[in-house]
Motif scaffolding. Structure first.
Motif, PDB file in Angstrom:
ATOM      1  N   ILE A   1     -49.124 -24.481  -3.002  1.00  0.00           N
ATOM      2  CA  ILE A   1     -49.887 -24.166  -4.427  1.00  0.00           C
ATOM      3  C   ILE A   1     -49.932 -23.092  -5.372  1.00  0.00           C
ATOM      4  O   ILE A   1     -49.505 -22.803  -6.980  1.00  0.00           O
ATOM      5  CB  ILE A   1     -51.139 -25.161  -4.677  1.00  0.00           C
ATOM      6  N   ASP A   2     -50.030 -22.500  -4.461  1.00  0.00           N
ATOM      7  CA  ASP A   2     -50.014 -20.808  -5.228  1.00  0.00           C
ATOM      8  C   ASP A   2     -48.430 -20.197  -5.547  1.00  0.00           C
ATOM      9  O   ASP A   2     -48.618 -19.120  -5.945  1.00  0.00           O
ATOM     10  CB  ASP A   2     -50.584 -19.622  -3.446  1.00  0.00           C
ATOM     11  N   ALA A   3     -47.288 -20.319  -4.725  1.00  0.00           N
ATOM     12  CA  ALA A   3     -45.739 -20.154  -4.709  1.00  0.00           C
ATOM     13  C   ALA A   3     -45.589 -20.634  -5.537  1.00  0.00           C
ATOM     14  O   ALA A   3     -43.999 -19.874  -5.900  1.00  0.00           O
ATOM     15  CB  ALA A   3     -44.875 -20.411  -3.009  1.00  0.00           C
ATOM     16  N   LEU A   4     -45.324 -21.801  -5.742  1.00  0.00           N
ATOM     17  CA  LEU A   4     -44.271 -22.497  -7.362  1.00  0.00           C
ATOM     18  C   LEU A   4     -44.912 -22.594  -8.443  1.00  0.00           C
ATOM     19  O   LEU A   4     -43.142 -22.092  -9.005  1.00  0.00           O
ATOM     20  CB  LEU A   4     -45.188 -23.875  -6.995  1.00  0.00           C
ATOM     21  N   PRO A   5     -45.144 -21.787  -8.971  1.00  0.00           N
ATOM     22  CA  PRO A   5     -45.162 -21.267 -10.089  1.00  0.00           C
ATOM     23  C   PRO A   5     -43.823 -20.118 -10.374  1.00  0.00           C
ATOM     24  O   PRO A   5     -42.955 -20.242 -10.485  1.00  0.00           O
ATOM     25  CB  PRO A   5     -46.714 -21.060 -10.759  1.00  0.00           C
ATOM     26  N   ASP A   6     -43.664 -19.129  -8.431  1.00  0.00           N
ATOM     27  CA  ASP A   6     -42.827 -18.814  -9.031  1.00  0.00           C
ATOM     28  C   ASP A   6     -41.897 -18.359  -8.304  1.00  0.00           C
ATOM     29  O   ASP A   6     -40.714 -17.471  -7.764  1.00  0.00           O
ATOM     30  CB  ASP A   6     -43.957 -17.165  -8.828  1.00  0.00           C
ATOM     31  N   HIS A   7     -41.835 -18.762  -7.815  1.00  0.00           N
ATOM     32  CA  HIS A   7     -40.491 -19.919  -6.399  1.00  0.00           C
ATOM     33  C   HIS A   7     -39.637 -19.926  -7.169  1.00  0.00           C
ATOM     34  O   HIS A   7     -39.269 -20.068  -7.998  1.00  0.00           O
ATOM     35  CB  HIS A   7     -40.879 -21.195  -5.549  1.00  0.00           C
ATOM     36  N   GLU A   8     -38.402 -19.110  -6.699  1.00  0.00           N
ATOM     37  CA  GLU A   8     -37.140 -19.328  -7.232  1.00  0.00           C
ATOM     38  C   GLU A   8     -35.912 -20.114  -5.893  1.00  0.00           C
ATOM     39  O   GLU A   8     -35.789 -20.202  -4.816  1.00  0.00           O
ATOM     40  CB  GLU A   8     -36.389 -17.554  -6.672  1.00  0.00           C
ATOM     41  N   PHE A   9     -35.880 -21.090  -7.278  1.00  0.00           N
ATOM     42  CA  PHE A   9     -35.078 -22.195  -6.254  1.00  0.00           C
ATOM     43  C   PHE A   9     -34.110 -21.706  -6.702  1.00  0.00           C
ATOM     44  O   PHE A   9     -33.264 -21.226  -7.164  1.00  0.00           O
ATOM     45  CB  PHE A   9     -35.464 -23.691  -7.110  1.00  0.00           C
ATOM     46  N   THR A  10     -32.958 -22.666  -4.914  1.00  0.00           N
ATOM     47  CA  THR A  10     -31.859 -22.221  -5.035  1.00  0.00           C
ATOM     48  C   THR A  10     -30.900 -23.955  -6.153  1.00  0.00           C
ATOM     49  O   THR A  10     -30.676 -24.794  -4.505  1.00  0.00           O
ATOM     50  CB  THR A  10     -30.930 -21.987  -4.213  1.00  0.00           C
TER      51      THR A  10
ATOM     52  N   PRO B   1     -28.020 -26.089  -7.448  1.00  0.00           N
ATOM     53  CA  PRO B   1     -26.584 -25.936  -7.925  1.00  0.00           C
ATOM     54  C   PRO B   1     -26.488 -25.973  -9.097  1.00  0.00           C
ATOM     55  O   PRO B   1     -26.554 -27.244  -8.815  1.00  0.00           O
ATOM     56  CB  PRO B   1     -25.822 -26.780  -6.452  1.00  0.00           C
ATOM     57  N   ARG B   2     -25.830 -25.409 -10.030  1.00  0.00           N
ATOM     58  CA  ARG B   2     -25.611 -25.791 -11.316  1.00  0.00           C
ATOM     59  C   ARG B   2     -26.724 -26.569 -12.570  1.00  0.00           C
ATOM     60  O   ARG B   2     -26.898 -26.766 -13.225  1.00  0.00           O
ATOM     61  CB  ARG B   2     -24.241 -26.798 -11.452  1.00  0.00           C
ATOM     62  N   HIS B   3     -27.840 -25.765 -11.332  1.00  0.00           N
ATOM     63  CA  HIS B   3     -29.139 -26.000 -12.593  1.00  0.00           C
ATOM     64  C   HIS B   3     -30.277 -24.647 -12.271  1.00  0.00           C
ATOM     65  O   HIS B   3     -30.507 -23.884 -10.702  1.00  0.00           O
ATOM     66  CB  HIS B   3     -30.218 -27.540 -11.621  1.00  0.00           C
ATOM     67  N   LEU B   4     -31.089 -24.489 -13.302  1.00  0.00           N
ATOM     68  CA  LEU B   4     -32.333 -23.651 -13.240  1.00  0.00           C
ATOM     69  C   LEU B   4     -33.206 -23.974 -13.342  1.00  0.00           C
ATOM     70  O   LEU B   4     -33.755 -25.353 -13.932  1.00  0.00           O
ATOM     71  CB  LEU B   4     -31.891 -22.116 -14.295  1.00  0.00           C
ATOM     72  N   VAL B   5     -34.345 -23.928 -12.721  1.00  0.00           N
ATOM     73  CA  VAL B   5     -35.648 -24.719 -13.011  1.00  0.00           C
ATOM     74  C   VAL B   5     -36.528 -23.712 -13.704  1.00  0.00           C
ATOM     75  O   VAL B   5     -36.951 -22.549 -13.298  1.00  0.00           O
ATOM     76  CB  VAL B   5     -36.288 -24.086 -11.810  1.00  0.00           C
ATOM     77  N   ALA B   6     -35.739 -24.135 -14.948  1.00  0.00           N
ATOM     78  CA  ALA B   6     -37.008 -23.813 -16.631  1.00  0.00           C
ATOM     79  C   ALA B   6     -38.826 -23.413 -16.074  1.00  0.00           C
ATOM     80  O   ALA B   6     -39.385 -22.844 -16.891  1.00  0.00           O
ATOM     81  CB  ALA B   6     -37.002 -24.129 -17.069  1.00  0.00           C
ATOM     82  N   ASP B   7     -39.622 -24.334 -15.827  1.00  0.00           N
ATOM     83  CA  ASP B   7     -40.726 -23.983 -16.009  1.00  0.00           C
ATOM     84  C   ASP B   7     -40.842 -24.786 -14.329  1.00  0.00           C
ATOM     85  O   ASP B   7     -40.724 -26.180 -14.230  1.00  0.00           O
ATOM     86  CB  ASP B   7     -41.414 -25.040 -16.777  1.00  0.00           C
ATOM     87  N   ALA B   8     -42.199 -24.949 -13.543  1.00  0.00           N
ATOM     88  CA  ALA B   8     -42.167 -25.214 -12.324  1.00  0.00           C
ATOM     89  C   ALA B   8     -44.225 -25.108 -12.305  1.00  0.00           C
ATOM     90  O   ALA B   8     -44.408 -24.050 -12.353  1.00  0.00           O
ATOM     91  CB  ALA B   8     -42.169 -25.157 -10.975  1.00  0.00           C
TER      92      ALA B   8
END
Length: 118
Positions: free
Chosen positions: A73-82, A84-91
């Motif tokens: 819960i603490d980490a999700l909003p700022d987590h850098e997902f990897t 391929p070919r996608h960006l996390v715009a909002d979590a």
């Protein structure tokens, strides 16, 4: 005349979908302690971007799992997902249900917007 035996070729494993990769990334962030019983995916588009909105429910059972869920819960909003070919715009964490009795249990609902890279 000799006939050589046919040696079967190993089957290729199918490529994982972006949804499967997202689930794997979330399970890693949850330190392997969660189950994901619900995952829905809907197409999303704006004038300039296309992607998918994912709604997932993560369940944590037991004291150690609940502690890992709290770290997620603490980490999700700022987590850098990897992915391929996608960006996390909002979590976002959209709901949390804690229960201590009879055993510690926590349910976390998250929404993640994936945008396709151009």
């Amino acid at each position: 005349m000799s006939v050589e035996p046919m040696i079967p070729r190993p089957l290729r494993s199918p490529r994982r979908t972006v949804a499967e990769r997202l689930r794997a990334a979330l399970l890693h962030l949850a330190e392997g302690t969660a189950d994901i019983p619900i995952h829905s995916e809907t197409p999303w588009a704006s004038v300039t971007f296309a992607g998918t909105r994912h709604r997932l429910t993560l369940q944590f059972a037991g004291l150690d799992a609940v502690a890992a869920g709290e770290r997620l819960i603490d980490a999700l909003p700022d987590h850098e997902f990897t992915l391929p070919r996608h960006l996390v715009a909002d979590a976002q964490v959209v709901a949390v249900d804690h229960r201590l009795s009879p055993d510690p249990h926590m349910t976390v609902r998250v929404e993640i917007l994936l945008v396709e890279e151009c």
